[in-house]
Design a protein around this motif. Sequence first.
Motif, PDB file in Angstrom:
ATOM      1  N   PRO A   1       0.861  -1.180   0.000  1.00 33.91           N
ATOM      2  CA  PRO A   1       0.000   0.000   0.000  1.00 33.91           C
ATOM      3  C   PRO A   1       0.902   1.236   0.000  1.00 33.91           C
ATOM      4  O   PRO A   1       1.708   1.408   0.909  1.00 33.91           O
TER       5      PRO A   1
ATOM      6  N   ALA B   1      -0.276   4.528  -1.298  1.00 29.93           N
ATOM      7  CA  ALA B   1      -1.075   5.632  -1.842  1.00 29.93           C
ATOM      8  C   ALA B   1      -1.213   6.799  -0.875  1.00 29.93           C
ATOM      9  O   ALA B   1      -1.695   7.864  -1.244  1.00 29.93           O
ATOM     10  N   GLY B   2      -0.774   6.603   0.363  1.00 28.10           N
ATOM     11  CA  GLY B   2      -1.012   7.625   1.404  1.00 28.10           C
ATOM     12  C   GLY B   2      -0.326   8.947   1.098  1.00 28.10           C
ATOM     13  O   GLY B   2       0.623   9.018   0.315  1.00 28.10           O
TER      14      GLY B   2
ATOM     15  N   GLY C   1       1.410  10.826   3.159  1.00 31.44           N
ATOM     16  CA  GLY C   1       2.697  11.032   3.833  1.00 31.44           C
ATOM     17  C   GLY C   1       2.819  12.390   4.495  1.00 31.44           C
ATOM     18  O   GLY C   1       3.879  13.020   4.466  1.00 31.44           O
ATOM     19  N   THR C   2       1.737  12.846   5.108  1.00 34.63           N
ATOM     20  CA  THR C   2       1.724  14.222   5.636  1.00 34.63           C
ATOM     21  C   THR C   2       2.740  14.443   6.752  1.00 34.63           C
ATOM     22  O   THR C   2       3.214  15.559   6.939  1.00 34.63           O
ATOM     23  N   ARG C   3       3.086  13.365   7.486  1.00 33.23           N
ATOM     24  CA  ARG C   3       4.037  13.561   8.594  1.00 33.23           C
ATOM     25  C   ARG C   3       5.434  13.902   8.094  1.00 33.23           C
ATOM     26  O   ARG C   3       6.260  14.379   8.857  1.00 33.23           O
TER      27      ARG C   3
ATOM     28  N   LYS D   1       6.324   9.222  -0.284  1.00 28.93           N
ATOM     29  CA  LYS D   1       7.066   8.839   0.930  1.00 28.93           C
ATOM     30  C   LYS D   1       7.868   7.565   0.699  1.00 28.93           C
ATOM     31  O   LYS D   1       9.000   7.434   1.167  1.00 28.93           O
ATOM     32  N   GLU D   2       7.279   6.637  -0.057  1.00 30.22           N
ATOM     33  CA  GLU D   2       7.922   5.337  -0.295  1.00 30.22           C
ATOM     34  C   GLU D   2       9.176   5.460  -1.158  1.00 30.22           C
ATOM     35  O   GLU D   2       9.944   4.522  -1.271  1.00 30.22           O
TER      36      GLU D   2
ATOM     37  N   GLN E   1      -5.567   3.668  -5.713  1.00 30.50           N
ATOM     38  CA  GLN E   1      -6.591   3.994  -4.716  1.00 30.50           C
ATOM     39  C   GLN E   1      -7.030   5.425  -5.039  1.00 30.50           C
ATOM     40  O   GLN E   1      -6.210   6.333  -5.067  1.00 30.50           O
TER      41      GLN E   1
ATOM     42  N   GLY F   1      -7.659   5.198   4.100  1.00 30.94           N
ATOM     43  CA  GLY F   1      -6.994   4.451   5.163  1.00 30.94           C
ATOM     44  C   GLY F   1      -6.345   3.170   4.671  1.00 30.94           C
ATOM     45  O   GLY F   1      -6.584   2.713   3.549  1.00 30.94           O
TER      46      GLY F   1
HETATM   47  P1  UTP Z   1       0.573   5.808   7.022  1.00 31.11           P
HETATM   48  O1  UTP Z   1      -0.516   6.319   7.863  1.00 31.11           O
HETATM   49  O2  UTP Z   1       1.915   5.603   7.594  1.00 31.11           O
HETATM   50  O3  UTP Z   1       0.805   6.707   5.715  1.00 31.11           O
HETATM   51  O4  UTP Z   1       0.073   4.491   6.296  1.00 31.11           O
HETATM   52  P2  UTP Z   1       0.249   8.089   5.280  1.00 31.11           P
HETATM   53  O5  UTP Z   1      -1.241   8.178   5.432  1.00 31.11           O
HETATM   54  O6  UTP Z   1       0.807   8.285   3.919  1.00 31.11           O
HETATM   55  O7  UTP Z   1       1.024   9.040   6.280  1.00 31.11           O
HETATM   56  P3  UTP Z   1       0.579  10.312   7.120  1.00 31.11           P
HETATM   57  O8  UTP Z   1      -0.240   9.805   8.258  1.00 31.11           O
HETATM   58  O9  UTP Z   1      -0.183  11.231   6.191  1.00 31.11           O
HETATM   59  O10 UTP Z   1       1.889  10.901   7.535  1.00 31.11           O
HETATM   60  C1  UTP Z   1       0.873   3.342   6.154  1.00 31.11           C
HETATM   61  C2  UTP Z   1       0.993   2.930   4.694  1.00 31.11           C
HETATM   62  O11 UTP Z   1      -0.287   2.788   4.111  1.00 31.11           O
HETATM   63  C3  UTP Z   1      -0.374   3.545   2.919  1.00 31.11           C
HETATM   64  C4  UTP Z   1       0.704   4.606   3.008  1.00 31.11           C
HETATM   65  O12 UTP Z   1       1.139   4.969   1.711  1.00 31.11           O
HETATM   66  C5  UTP Z   1       1.780   3.929   3.837  1.00 31.11           C
HETATM   67  O13 UTP Z   1       2.668   3.191   3.032  1.00 31.11           O
HETATM   68  N1  UTP Z   1      -1.730   4.122   2.817  1.00 31.11           N
HETATM   69  C6  UTP Z   1      -2.289   4.780   3.856  1.00 31.11           C
HETATM   70  C7  UTP Z   1      -2.426   3.968   1.626  1.00 31.11           C
HETATM   71  O14 UTP Z   1      -1.934   3.345   0.660  1.00 31.11           O
HETATM   72  N2  UTP Z   1      -3.672   4.500   1.529  1.00 31.11           N
HETATM   73  C8  UTP Z   1      -4.271   5.183   2.551  1.00 31.11           C
HETATM   74  O15 UTP Z   1      -5.426   5.640   2.388  1.00 31.11           O
HETATM   75  C9  UTP Z   1      -3.542   5.309   3.742  1.00 31.11           C
END
Ligand code: UTP
Length: 244
Positions: free
Chosen positions: A8, A10-11, A13-15, A25-26, A102, A107
């Motif tokens: 996964p 797609a996040g 990576g806001t932190r 982020k990946e 996604q 999430g």
């Molecule tokens: P994290 O919560 O660490 O990633 O999710 P995030 O949402 O990118 O980070 P913040 O909270 O904004 O900093 C763990 C993994 O799940 C993926 C992220 O890419 C990360 O590899 N993820 C998370 C998804 O693919 N989709 C999502 O909707 C949420």
Amino acid sequence: MIKKCLFPAAGYGTRFLPATKATPKEMLPVLTKPLIQYGVEEALEAGITTMAIVTGRGKRAIEDHFDISYELEHQIKGTAKEPLLAEIRSLISQCTFSYTRQVEMKGLGHAILTGETLIGNEPFAVVLADDLCTSHSDGILSQMIEVYDKYQCSVVAIEEVPKEETDKYGVIAGNPVDGTDHTYRVTDMVEKPDPKEAPTNMAIIGRYILTPDIFNIIRNTKPGKGGEIQITDALLEQAKAGRV
Ligand code: UTP
């Protein structure tokens, strides 16, 4: 046998902002390799060659990384720099990569469900590339596959964290099996508990083996902490049945 690994990725990576404003982020490097390459190497070491990656908008660099760059290859061919691409070339030749997007980042649980189309009806591994795992012996995924082979149920990797940091993790409670204190049958899981309410300091890290019934469970899982569909909540269903 575990043949596929889901990433996964797609996040938002806001932190890690601003580093992740235009870079996934990946794809952040540790030394000269991006995080996701370490994850793919760990999966390959565990005998997995099918990499299934859930991406989203702004994540094209991941696809380009696991592909040939003709212009670059041409530019460095025959020079001292050519060996720098040897490792990634070798990965590309040994693995297949497939992608799905996604569309809404709802999430981790939702991202895993999005990957169903790439996984199908078989047990699979999940690597969250931003958790970089190193090991002096077998890789973490290899160790987890051994546990899966023995118990034929979902497996999550855990680490001990300082008690005051439990609110950053999914935390488990469980009973030791095997007569060791390394493997537990999970009895409870809580997403990011306040340290006062955390059942233990054993936190889930980004490595999972999941049985495919997880997809239907996620479909029926309501948004939890942060309004996101949490994999921890879906896993709790399996854990209640003694299957984690
Ligand atoms: P994290 O919560 O660490 O990633 O999710 P995030 O949402 O990118 O980070 P913040 O909270 O904004 O900093 C763990 C993994 O799940 C993926 C992220 O890419 C990360 O590899 N993820 C998370 C998804 O693919 N989709 C999502 O909707 C949420």
